[in-house]
Each structure stands twice: as structure tokens, then as C-alpha cells.
Scaffold this motif. Structure first.
Motif, short mmCIF file in Angstrom:
data_model
loop_
_atom_site.label_atom_id
_atom_site.label_comp_id
_atom_site.label_asym_id
_atom_site.label_seq_id
_atom_site.Cartn_x
_atom_site.Cartn_y
_atom_site.Cartn_z
N PRO A 25 0.82 -1.21 0.00
CA PRO A 25 0.00 0.00 0.00
C PRO A 25 0.86 1.26 0.00
O PRO A 25 2.01 1.24 0.44
CB PRO A 25 -0.79 -0.11 1.29
CG PRO A 25 0.03 -0.97 2.17
CD PRO A 25 0.76 -1.92 1.26
N SER A 28 -0.34 7.00 3.49
CA SER A 28 -1.14 8.21 3.44
C SER A 28 -0.28 9.42 3.80
O SER A 28 0.62 9.33 4.62
CB SER A 28 -2.29 8.12 4.45
OG SER A 28 -3.07 6.98 4.22
N ARG A 46 -9.94 8.85 7.75
CA ARG A 46 -10.37 7.86 6.75
C ARG A 46 -9.19 7.33 5.95
O ARG A 46 -9.08 6.13 5.68
CB ARG A 46 -11.41 8.47 5.81
CG ARG A 46 -12.79 8.52 6.40
CD ARG A 46 -13.84 8.84 5.35
NE ARG A 46 -13.53 10.02 4.56
CZ ARG A 46 -14.00 11.25 4.81
NH1 ARG A 46 -14.83 11.44 5.81
NH2 ARG A 46 -13.67 12.26 4.03
N ASP A 47 -8.28 8.24 5.56
CA ASP A 47 -7.09 7.81 4.80
C ASP A 47 -6.23 6.85 5.61
O ASP A 47 -5.75 5.84 5.09
CB ASP A 47 -6.25 9.01 4.37
CG ASP A 47 -6.83 9.77 3.20
OD1 ASP A 47 -7.81 9.29 2.60
OD2 ASP A 47 -6.30 10.86 2.88
N GLU A 49 -7.19 4.91 8.16
CA GLU A 49 -7.90 3.64 8.33
C GLU A 49 -7.85 2.81 7.05
O GLU A 49 -7.66 1.59 7.11
CB GLU A 49 -9.34 3.91 8.76
CG GLU A 49 -9.46 4.42 10.17
CD GLU A 49 -10.86 4.88 10.53
OE1 GLU A 49 -11.78 4.77 9.69
OE2 GLU A 49 -11.04 5.35 11.68
N THR A 50 -8.02 3.47 5.91
CA THR A 50 -7.91 2.77 4.62
C THR A 50 -6.51 2.20 4.44
O THR A 50 -6.34 1.05 4.02
CB THR A 50 -8.25 3.72 3.45
OG1 THR A 50 -9.60 4.16 3.60
CG2 THR A 50 -8.08 3.03 2.11
N TYR A 51 -5.50 3.00 4.79
CA TYR A 51 -4.11 2.53 4.68
C TYR A 51 -3.88 1.28 5.53
O TYR A 51 -3.32 0.29 5.06
CB TYR A 51 -3.13 3.63 5.08
CG TYR A 51 -1.72 3.14 5.17
CD1 TYR A 51 -0.98 2.87 4.02
CD2 TYR A 51 -1.12 2.91 6.40
CE1 TYR A 51 0.31 2.40 4.09
CE2 TYR A 51 0.18 2.44 6.49
CZ TYR A 51 0.89 2.18 5.33
OH TYR A 51 2.16 1.70 5.40
N ASP A 53 -6.08 -0.87 6.64
CA ASP A 53 -6.82 -1.98 6.03
C ASP A 53 -6.04 -2.56 4.86
O ASP A 53 -5.96 -3.79 4.69
CB ASP A 53 -8.20 -1.53 5.56
CG ASP A 53 -9.17 -1.26 6.69
OD1 ASP A 53 -8.91 -1.71 7.82
OD2 ASP A 53 -10.20 -0.59 6.42
N ASP A 54 -5.47 -1.67 4.04
CA ASP A 54 -4.68 -2.12 2.88
C ASP A 54 -3.42 -2.87 3.32
O ASP A 54 -3.01 -3.83 2.68
CB ASP A 54 -4.30 -0.94 1.99
CG ASP A 54 -5.49 -0.34 1.26
OD1 ASP A 54 -6.57 -0.98 1.24
OD2 ASP A 54 -5.34 0.78 0.71
N GLN A 57 -4.45 -6.35 4.29
CA GLN A 57 -4.73 -7.12 3.08
C GLN A 57 -3.42 -7.51 2.38
O GLN A 57 -3.28 -8.63 1.89
CB GLN A 57 -5.61 -6.32 2.14
CG GLN A 57 -5.98 -7.05 0.88
CD GLN A 57 -6.89 -6.20 -0.02
OE1 GLN A 57 -7.30 -5.11 0.34
NE2 GLN A 57 -7.18 -6.72 -1.18
#
Length: 91
Positions: A25, A28, A46-47, A49-51, A53-54, A57
Motif C-alpha cells: 500500500p 497516506s 479515513r485515509d 484507516e484505509t491505509y 486496512d490495505d 490485506q
């Protein structure tokens, strides 16, 4: 001897079947300016949290690829042992 070449051809062809599909990833951007942090707090949250999560994954993907490569290495090892059996039986 023809059997040996056939086995080698199959082993070489099979080595191209694994691809690296796991892309790390992109981190951010986190500003250090206090005014920017306050102004964009929701977006930054949000950025981040997305990072994360990525990242999770990405690690799962690497674990899966490692398992697949390990299994392939085990199979190739067995095939490689058969090559020696073929060569020793021809001697």
C-alpha cells in the motif's frame, strides 16, 4: 533420455506460473501543520484507516503467496527426485 527432456520441459514451463500479485500500500500523507490537521481531520482519519486496512490485506496476500510458492517448491522437489530416478535407472 527423452523422458528426462520431457520432465525438464514441464518443470521449466511450470516455473512461470507464479506471479507477484501483492502490491504494497501507499502510505497516506499526514500533514504536520496543526491548522491542516484540524481542517482535514475526518479525511486524514479515513485515509489512515484505509491505509491500515490495505496493509492488513497486503500481509494476507503475501502469506497466501508464500503458501503457494512453498507448495510449488515441494512439488518441484518431488519431480526433481524423479529425474534422478530416471537417470539412475538408465545407468
Amino acid at each position: 533420455m527423452k523422458q528426462t527432456w520431457a520432465v525438464l520441459a514441464i518443470l521449466c514451463w511450470g516455473s512461470a506460473s507464479i506471479e507477484g500479485n501483492c502490491l504494497p500500500p501507499i502510505a497516506s500523507f499526514m500533514p504536520t501543520d496543526a491548522d491542516a490537521v484540524r481542517a482535514y481531520a475526518d479525511l486524514l482519519r479515513r485515509d489512515a484507516e484505509t491505509y491500515f486496512d490495505d496493509v492488513e490485506q497486503y500481509f494476507r496476500c503475501q502469506d497466501e503467496e508464500r503458501r503457494e510458492v512453498f507448495e510449488q517448491a515441494r512439488a518441484v522437489s518431488e519431480d526433481y527426485a524423479q529425474i534422478f530416478e530416471i537417470l539412475w535407472s538408465e545407468s
